[in-house]
Design a protein around this motif. Structure first.
Motif: not given
Length: 206
Positions: A11, A13-14
């Protein structure tokens, strides 16, 4: 101290990736999580880490290379620069370009980096100029006014970013398509790493 992790990216994210290491998911904050995005759910990757412990949190910061890891550790030794600011510096410039700017006392370049004002830039130069042995500048020469012709194939920021992205396995066709979609948003003072980050975001989505 956790020096590195090896596992699969499951996974991202930014600001971070989650790395599965033998069934344990480690949240690792990175300068450029999109660098690892192509490996999501595929082959194992190695992320060099800095294990940061404070009263209210235990955090892992991760890097693609030893050079990034070394420079991050030097930066957080500077008064007033915490891990988040140091991470922002590495998100805005490669280790080569940041080290070269420090050696050349290039305040103009350093103040272009996230979270760095003139006084902080001066402090970085004062504290680190004589402490960066072992972190290569790769022969980079930083021009004081950062005048870069993005469309000149011999000195383009994009050309440098493109070569680095090709080493990750992207094709010329994929990269040319990404450039067409992003070129209007790229400014001449952006670093190679910043341009790579924009391209990787498009390439992952595309």
């Amino acid at each position: 101290m956790i020096d590195f992790l090896r596992g699969r990216v499951v996974h991202f994210e930014t600001e971070y990736v989650v790395l599965d290491v033998h069934g344990v998911g480690y949240q690792v904050f990175c300068p450029n999580p999109y660098y690892f995005a192509k490996s999501k759910d595929k082959e194992e990757v190695t992320i060099y880490t800095h294990h940061h412990v404070r009263e209210d949190a235990i955090l892992l910061f991760g890097f693609a290379t030893r050079e990034e890891q070394k420079l991050f550790r030097k930066l957080i030794e500077v008064s007033g620069i915490g891990p988040r600011v140091a991470l922002g510096i590495l998100a805005g410039g490669t280790p080569d370009s940041v080290v070269a700017a420090i050696y050349q006392e290039n305040i103009t370049f350093l103040t272009k980096l996230p979270g760095i004002g003139k006084k902080t830039a001066q402090r970085i130069i004062l504290d680190l100029k004589d402490k960066l042995d072992g972190i290569s500048t790769g022969g980079i020469v930083i021009h004081s006014e950062l005048e870069v012709d993005l469309f000149n194939p011999d000195q383009s920021t994009w050309q440098e970013a493109k070569e680095a992205l090709k080493s990750l396995g992207y094709t010329d066709a994929e990269l040319d398509k990404a450039w067409q979609n992003m070129k209007d948003s790229v400014t001449p003072d952006e670093t190679v790493d910043a341009v790579m980050k924009k391209a990787l975001k498009l390439l992952y989505v595309g």
